[in-house]
Design an enzyme around this catalytic site. Structure first.
Site, PDB file in Angstrom:
ATOM      1  N   ILE A 148       0.843  -1.196   0.000  1.00  0.00           N
ATOM      2  CA  ILE A 148       0.000   0.000   0.000  1.00  0.00           C
ATOM      3  C   ILE A 148       0.880   1.249   0.000  1.00  0.00           C
ATOM      4  O   ILE A 148       1.817   1.352   0.790  1.00  0.00           O
ATOM      5  CB  ILE A 148      -0.930   0.009   1.237  1.00  0.00           C
ATOM      6  CG1 ILE A 148      -1.926  -1.136   1.125  1.00  0.00           C
ATOM      7  CG2 ILE A 148      -1.700   1.323   1.350  1.00  0.00           C
ATOM      8  CD1 ILE A 148      -1.560  -2.334   1.909  1.00  0.00           C
ATOM      9  N   CYS A 149       0.528   2.171  -0.898  1.00  0.00           N
ATOM     10  CA  CYS A 149       1.252   3.450  -1.022  1.00  0.00           C
ATOM     11  C   CYS A 149       2.740   3.148  -1.249  1.00  0.00           C
ATOM     12  O   CYS A 149       3.080   2.379  -2.144  1.00  0.00           O
ATOM     13  CB  CYS A 149       0.992   4.302   0.217  1.00  0.00           C
ATOM     14  SG  CYS A 149       1.565   5.995   0.057  1.00  0.00           S
ATOM     15  N   GLN A 150       3.630   3.721  -0.451  1.00  0.00           N
ATOM     16  CA  GLN A 150       5.064   3.457  -0.626  1.00  0.00           C
ATOM     17  C   GLN A 150       5.356   1.962  -0.467  1.00  0.00           C
ATOM     18  O   GLN A 150       6.269   1.424  -1.100  1.00  0.00           O
ATOM     19  CB  GLN A 150       5.845   4.264   0.420  1.00  0.00           C
ATOM     20  CG  GLN A 150       7.343   4.204   0.285  1.00  0.00           C
ATOM     21  CD  GLN A 150       8.034   4.791   1.510  1.00  0.00           C
ATOM     22  OE1 GLN A 150       7.541   4.697   2.628  1.00  0.00           O
ATOM     23  NE2 GLN A 150       9.153   5.452   1.285  1.00  0.00           N
ATOM     24  N   GLY A 152       3.609  -0.310  -1.648  1.00  0.00           N
ATOM     25  CA  GLY A 152       3.369  -0.898  -2.965  1.00  0.00           C
ATOM     26  C   GLY A 152       4.603  -0.799  -3.836  1.00  0.00           C
ATOM     27  O   GLY A 152       4.949  -1.733  -4.583  1.00  0.00           O
TER      28      GLY A 152
END
Lengths: 401, 361
Positions: A148-150, A152
């Protein structure tokens, strides 16, 4: 006679202000009754830890129907309990209910002692060790990574470096192409001196980053939301929901200097990931080596990680089974909105179930099955059949490519 | 010529000879010129004739002065030079004191090492010995050194004046803004003047080698200047925020007026609040998205970090004497810890891999 603000509406304004005051007083009572703002309440066990990093295994009270374990990797900024903010708004609980075997990494709160931690330590060190733990403890060679987000971005790089360990890759609101400037963070970071920032702070405080985040939408995040809070302040449950989100927003760990320096310099400023120039430790990151099934999810109204930074991943990987999912919402809403609970988690669970046996992924024939449990999903045939990708449409014209 | 009197006699005679030769040469020059065609053919009031007459008049006055000087007698001249030489030790002391400063101003660098190099004690000692011996070489050296001092003075004056002149030039640009009453203008002007001060008089603060205290003074002064620079940039940043706010407010008023004109009047406070929020959000988003704002913000952060860096240095100096672990020392410790952990991790992995291989075998 019309009552307008300009003329004749004074009585209305006074009445509005009176109501506001009454609510504020009632809110004070509610505030004093709340002893604790609980978050991340889904039952879990600490199964592995290294330095400040912890690996948790969620308790599956039902039956595990997807045999491939899923490791959830959140960003280094903010905390992973966003995925389990409250019982009725929890991607984690949703996935558990759908038979997933879930693990999650808690990166912890770095202190000055962690100032030298680099991307190499996070990926080839901690993440590698967590994956190894899961592989050894479950006896399963490959697991699914959900970043998720960074997180990811981290997962995509990990999958490129260790494809033999990753069965499926899911990235949610994660940046890959850092050139677009439609996100303010991306525009600002290009003129930031990462060396000075890290040399002065060593571990860059979360509060400093929060100032930047609050400037992304200064009026919505600093004024509007508190104005709206006044309208729900006398409702204990709604107020608790609000406070959980507030707790998450301001629960920002500091950033290990060396890692942040690399991330600003090589990603935000150098955009080296899409150029194939990133090297983590002694391993080069070639996104073409991502050949496992990929589900890349972005939020259409994401003001932190704009879709333009997320979408290019699908063109950079070597996977033939790759899907792009657009969620109608923002960077946070994708996890906590009621629509998200109905759509996102069920979709992810089905996508993973369809790939648990290691077969080459979502074929066009599998799409109706996938959509069958989700009336809100509308399957749209992909024009380029050769790419083996699919498109599904959500209510409101949103689609999956 | 071992005695000083012999030297002066010879020296004065030589001076007289030089002047005589020069006068003779100067007198021959007009004769030569008169024989040239251009002067022969020129009219009495032509420019060429005027030049010739002016030259002759000048020579005449000079000759009269030389004659008058000769009448004073060599004793007077000897006395004058002797007095000058007699006070040379005082002069040299002054030179010793000020020369490093002048040199520092010229070079803009002054530390203990440079100070030593400039002084060259051995050379000065020899000079002093010769001065007291009053030999011809000494006198030559005195003249030579005097010339050097004069040159140094000229250079120093130039170097001293230049930063101030530049500061004044820079500040001149801010005058229109100053007239407008922009608050950051004062900060810019202050910074320019401080830079001039730092490059001239400020050098004095760097000369005395008094160890950590000198460094502290330097850091405090530098830190103050950095703070001023940061404040100037912050004012610029705030100005951008205010200007955007004013634009947004104008748009809000315009939107309200538009609604009134179109008959969709605002009836509640909340409605106005929402309108105000939306317009402001859009306006600030567009302002923040510009390249100029990103650059400004980057610069502001850079200056803020510079101030913090100076403060950290100062703290290290202040805490140096106390039994407290300094930041730099802790950095080293953390580095060692980090490297050791990494080594342990790699070794553990190697052991684990070997165990797996052995088990498989």
């Amino acid at each position: 006679m019309k009552k307008t603000l300009a003329a004749g509406g004074a009585r209305k304004i006074v009445r509005d202000l009176g109501d506001l005051q009454r609510k504020a007083i009632a809110g004070m009572e509610t505030f004093t009754e709340i002893a604790e703002v609980d978050v991340g309440t889904a039952p879990k066990d600490l199964v592995y830890s290294e330095d400040k990093v912890k690996l948790y295994h969620y308790r599956q009270e039902g039956e595990v129907t997807c045999r491939v374990p899923v490791l959830m990797v959140y960003a280094l900024v903010n905390r992973q309990y966003m995925l389990d903010l409250q019982p009725d708004r929890s991607i984690v609980r949703n996935l558990l209910q759908r038979g997933m075997d879930l693990y999650i990494i808690d990166w912890g709160y770095p202190t000055k002692a962690d100032m030298y931690l680099a991307l190499d330590d996070y990926l080839n060190g901690y993440l590698y060790d967590c994956v190894e733990y899961i592989r050894k403890s479950t006896g399963i060679d490959k697991l699914s990574l959900m970043g998720i987000c960074q997180g990811g971005t981290f997962c995509a790089m990990y999958a490129a470096m260790y494809p033999e360990q990753v069965q499926n890759l899911i990235t949610i609101v994660a940046p890959f192409d850092f050139t677009p400037n439609d996100g303010l963070l991306f525009a600002w970071s290009k003129y930031m001196n990462a060396d000075d920032l890290v040399d002065v702070y060593r571990v860059v405080p979360g509060d400093l980053l929060n100032v930047a985040y609050s400037m992304l939408m200064p009026f919505a995040l600093n004024i509007k939301k508190y104005g709206q809070m006044l309208s729900i302040v006398d409702d204990r449950e709604k107020l608790l929901n609000f406070l959980r989100m507030e707790k998450w927003i301001f629960d920002s760990p500091g950033q290990a200097g060396e890692c942040l320096r690399e991330f600003i310099r090589d990603f935000f400023q150098g955009n080296k990931l899409v150029k194939g120039e990133v090297k983590i430790g002694d391993r080069a990151v070639d996104l073409k080596k991502i050949t496992m099934p990929l589900l890349n999810i972005y939020a259409s109204a994401d003001h932190i990680v704009p879709p333009s930074t997320t979408k290019p991943l699908n063109d950079l990987v070597g996977s033939t089974d790759k899907s792009l999912f657009e969620f109608p919402g923002g960077h946070v809403g994708i996890f906590v909105s009621s629509k998200s609970q109905k759509v996102l988690a069920p979709f992810i669970a089905q996508w993973l179930h369809a790939r648990q046996d290691g077969r080459p992924g979502l074929q066009s024939g599998a799409v109706p099955q996938l959509a069958a449990g989700h009336p809100e999903l509308q399957v749209v045939p992909k024009p380029q059949a050769a790419r083996r990708a699919v498109k599904a449409r959500l209510p409101g014209g949103k689609k999956i490519h | 010529m071992e005695k000083a009197t012999e030297f002066f006699d010879t020296w004065v005679q030589m001076q007289e000879e030089v002047v005589k030769h020069w006068l003779a040469a100067a007198q021959e020059l007009p004769q030569t010129l008169l024989e040239m065609e251009v002067f022969k053919s020129s009219l009495p009031d032509s420019p060429a004739s005027e030049l010739f007459n002016a030259n002759m008049s000048c020579l005449k006055d000079l000759s009269a002065d030389v004659v008058h000087m000769q009448q004073l007698g060599t004793e007077v001249m000897k006395d004058t030079v002797a007095r000058a030489s007699g006070t040379s030790n005082v002069f040299m002391k002054l030179y010793e004191l000020w020369h490093p400063l002048f040199q520092a101003v010229q070079d803009r660098v002054m530390d203990v090492e440079a100070y030593g190099e400039v002084l060259e004690p051995q050379e000065y000692s020899e000079i002093m010995d010769q001065v007291f011996g009053l030999g011809p070489a000494t006198a030559t050296e005195v003249i030579h050194q005097t010339t050097k001092i004069t040159e140094a003075l000229c250079c120093a004056t130039q170097e001293y004046g230049r930063p101030w002149a530049q500061a004044m030039q820079k500040n001149g640009v801010f005058m229109p803004e100053l007239a407008e009453g922009r608050p950051d203008t004062f900060l810019h002007i202050f910074h320019n003047l401080f830079s001039a001060f730092d490059n001239t008089v400020g050098k004095v603060f760097h000369i005395p080698a008094v160890g950590k205290d000198r460094e502290k003074i330097g850091l405090i002064l530098r830190g103050l200047d950095d703070l001023v620079v940061y404040n100037a940039k912050y004012t610029e940043f705030q100005q951008r925020i205010y200007v955007t706010g004013i634009k947004a407010l104008e748009k809000v008023l315009h939107a309200v007026a538009q609604r009134i004109r179109s008959g969709h009047e605002i009836r509640t406070l909340n409605e106005l609040f929402e309108l105000w929020l939306d317009i402001n959000e859009q306006e600030y988003f567009h302002a923040f998205r510009t390249k100029e704002f990103s650059m400004l913000q980057g610069e502001l952060l850079g200056f803020a970090l510079k101030v913090r860096r100076q403060f950290h240095k100062l703290m290290e100096l202040n805490l140096y004497e106390y039994p407290i672990a300094l930041r730099s020392e802790m950095d080293d410790t953390y580095k060692t810890l980090y490297e050791l952990k990494k080594k342990v991790r790699n070794l553990e992995r190697k052991i684990s891999d070997r165990n797996v291989k052995e088990a498989a075998a």
